[in-house]
Scaffold this active site. Structure first.
Site, PDB file in Angstrom:
ATOM      1  N   SER A 146       0.862  -1.184   0.000  1.00  0.00           N
ATOM      2  CA  SER A 146       0.000   0.000   0.000  1.00  0.00           C
ATOM      3  C   SER A 146       0.896   1.230   0.000  1.00  0.00           C
ATOM      4  O   SER A 146       2.124   1.126   0.017  1.00  0.00           O
ATOM      5  CB  SER A 146      -0.887  -0.001   1.238  1.00  0.00           C
ATOM      6  OG  SER A 146      -0.102   0.312   2.372  1.00  0.00           O
ATOM      7  N   LYS A 147       0.243   2.380   0.023  1.00  0.00           N
ATOM      8  CA  LYS A 147       0.980   3.655  -0.008  1.00  0.00           C
ATOM      9  C   LYS A 147       2.031   3.744   1.087  1.00  0.00           C
ATOM     10  O   LYS A 147       3.055   4.393   0.909  1.00  0.00           O
ATOM     11  CB  LYS A 147      -0.007   4.806   0.171  1.00  0.00           C
ATOM     12  CG  LYS A 147      -0.528   5.337  -1.133  1.00  0.00           C
ATOM     13  CD  LYS A 147      -1.219   6.658  -0.889  1.00  0.00           C
ATOM     14  CE  LYS A 147      -2.148   6.958  -2.058  1.00  0.00           C
ATOM     15  NZ  LYS A 147      -3.320   7.709  -1.646  1.00  0.00           N
ATOM     16  N   ARG A 148       1.753   3.091   2.211  1.00  0.00           N
ATOM     17  CA  ARG A 148       2.704   3.135   3.317  1.00  0.00           C
ATOM     18  C   ARG A 148       4.083   2.640   2.883  1.00  0.00           C
ATOM     19  O   ARG A 148       5.097   3.008   3.455  1.00  0.00           O
ATOM     20  CB  ARG A 148       2.239   2.209   4.455  1.00  0.00           C
ATOM     21  CG  ARG A 148       1.205   2.761   5.360  1.00  0.00           C
ATOM     22  CD  ARG A 148       0.855   1.739   6.423  1.00  0.00           C
ATOM     23  NE  ARG A 148       0.356   0.499   5.848  1.00  0.00           N
ATOM     24  CZ  ARG A 148       0.904  -0.682   6.015  1.00  0.00           C
ATOM     25  NH1 ARG A 148       1.993  -0.807   6.724  1.00  0.00           N
ATOM     26  NH2 ARG A 148       0.378  -1.761   5.467  1.00  0.00           N
ATOM     27  N   GLY A 152       5.589   3.183   0.137  1.00  0.00           N
ATOM     28  CA  GLY A 152       6.242   4.023  -0.864  1.00  0.00           C
ATOM     29  C   GLY A 152       5.414   4.053  -2.128  1.00  0.00           C
ATOM     30  O   GLY A 152       4.190   3.951  -2.075  1.00  0.00           O
TER      31      GLY A 152
END
Ligand code: GLU
Length: 469
Positions: free
Chosen positions: A239-241, A243
């Site tokens: 996920s966005k976490r 990167g």
């Protein structure tokens, strides 16, 4: 039956890494079997779908070169067709109107939970012929079979058996008249003659429902192949976490599309211990049977390794063409400097991506605006001025401006001044490139050109003279 695959993203965000991998594998499977690859935009969730997301998906597909043979088809343009199929299901007795109010549904759920059962619709309107209550807009539900099993022969996960007693009567049309996901997917997969549904395994739970609807419509089932999740380095779903997850971010970060595709194909698929595959090889070697069942971890270091390989293996002209827009974006004008293909050829060994090459290419076209402070403090001291002067004279005297004579001139200067090569090479590199990292000095100077090199040395001499000892 000819092979037809589809990539069916919902345009609620950019094209992410997981979506791109699904698209790639659908594409490869179709190409391998001489079939068709179809793009379908699943935009029925109007509140969350945006034109920007559609564009982001199209841009991502184009950048990756995942050309589709048909589409993009938009589900919002097919509402009449979905309505037609819903009517057909109503008529054949495979669907019915349900007039339950939200309050009734809540009560049903609570009653089930009190009995420690799965909260779900109890089929209240399934077989009723009462007069419907006034003022309630019904939903339409699919009459799921009450008994028996749904057997999915998943080409990746193997056989999956789900009992129909686990499935309730799914809403296929909301009370506002819009069709729901499981209905639209089935209608499209049938109408578009999809032979292989290859998609993320977050859809495994939908598959038995879709198979039941397919059966009710008398359709031939496609082969289902559910791809394992892509995980971040911490083992959690990517996920966005973790990167960058947008495909175009990889474009912006300077990765060649071929490198990203090669990296993506290996995420959950393997062929012996081979890591690098040309597009042709991917198309020939790809099989669904060799897709892993378990999730695979996105490894940035490995992507960099693949990327470096592609920078080295791409012909210089193609590399220059790929690099050119990055230089433009960095406002580096290449018109009056060396051929970009030669610069790219020289820089490719030291870079992991096109952004690094762009940063390194700057001094081939523009004199350094300032020197790297540490390098200048060490190398451009007053004592370096006469050395630079001698280098300048030797280089001015050359009749041909090429790497070999340039190297000779530098060696002769070293001999004449009776100093080590470093005393010449290090300040010269700072003078010409602004820092201490560059490819071989002779080749670098050759490409930058005599006038520019001599001008940069002159600037450095004044700098040295004004520096404190
Ligand atoms: N639209 C769905 C999604 O973006 C995919 C549906 C499918 O592949 O069947 O997750």
């Amino acid at each position: 039956m000819s092979v037809r695959t589809r990539f069916a993203p919902s345009p609620t965000g950019y094209l992410h890494i997981g979506g791109a991998r699904t698209a790639l594998l659908c594409y490869l499977y179709a190409r391998k079997h001489g079939g068709e690859f179809i793009l379908r935009i699943e935009d029925t969730d109007r509140a969350r779908s945006t034109d920007e997301s559609v564009q982001a998906i199209l841009d991502g597909m184009q950048w990756l070169g995942l050309d589709y043979d048909e589409g993009p088809f938009y589900q919002t343009q097919r509402f009449d067709r979905y309505r037609e199929v819903i009517d057909q299901l109503l008529q054949s007795g495979h669907a019915y109107r349900c007039y339950c109010t939200p309050e009734e549904l809540d009560a049903m759920r609570e009653a089930a939970m009190a009995k420690k059962e799965k909260p779900r619709y109890n089929g209240y309107w399934r077989e009723r012929s009462d007069t419907p209550p006034a003022g309630v807009e019904p939903v339409i539900r699919f009459k799921n079979p009450l008994d028996g099993d749904v057997v999915i022969e998943d080409a990746v996960k193997g056989q999956i058996v789900v009992s129909n007693t686990e499935l309730d009567d799914l809403i296929i049309m909301r009370s506002d008249g819009t069709p729901t996901y499981n209905l639209t997917v089935v209608v499209d997969d049938i109408d578009m003659k999809i032979s292989h549904v290859i998609r993320g395994d977050d859809h495994v739970n939908n598959t038995p429902r879709q198979i039941n609807i397919m059966n009710a419509l008398g359709a031939t089932l496609p082969v289902y192949a559910h791809l394992p999740m892509i995980l971040g380095e911490d083992g959690k779903r990517l996920s966005k976490r973790h990167g960058a997850v947008s495909v175009m971010q990889y474009h912006d970060d300077g990765y060649l599309p071929e490198a990203l595709l090669n990296y993506l194909v290996r995420l959950g698929w393997s062929h012996k211990d081979q890591e690098l595959f040309s597009m042709e090889e991917m198309q020939t070697l790809f099989t669904l049977e060799a897709v892993n069942r378990s999730g695979s971890v996105f490894d940035n270091k490995k992507l960099d390794w693949v990327s470096a390989h592609y920078l080295q293996g791409t012909p210089a002209d193609a590399l220059a063409a790929a690099l050119s827009p990055y230089l433009q974006a960095a406002e580096i004008d290449t018109a009056n400097g060396p051929a970009l293909s030669e610069v790219a050829d020289l820089l490719r060994d030291r870079a992991k991506n096109l952004n690094e090459m762009t940063a390194a290419a700057r001094y081939f076209y523009v004199a350094p605006a300032e020197y790297d402070a540490k390098a200048a403090a060490k190398q451009l001291k007053p004592a370096a001025a006469p050395v630079m002067q001698a280098v300048s004279e030797a280089l001015s005297a050359l009749s041909t401006w090429e790497a070999a004579p340039i190297q000779q001139a530098l060696d002769q200067t070293v001999e004449k001044l009776e100093i080590g090569f470093g005393k010449v090479g290090l300040p010269l590199r700072v003078a010409v490139t602004g820092g201490t990292a560059s490819p071989a000095l002779d080749k670098t100077l050759a490409l930058i050109g005599r006038d520019a090199v001599l001008a940069r040395i002159a600037t450095a001499i004044s700098y040295c003279e004004n520096a404190s000892a």
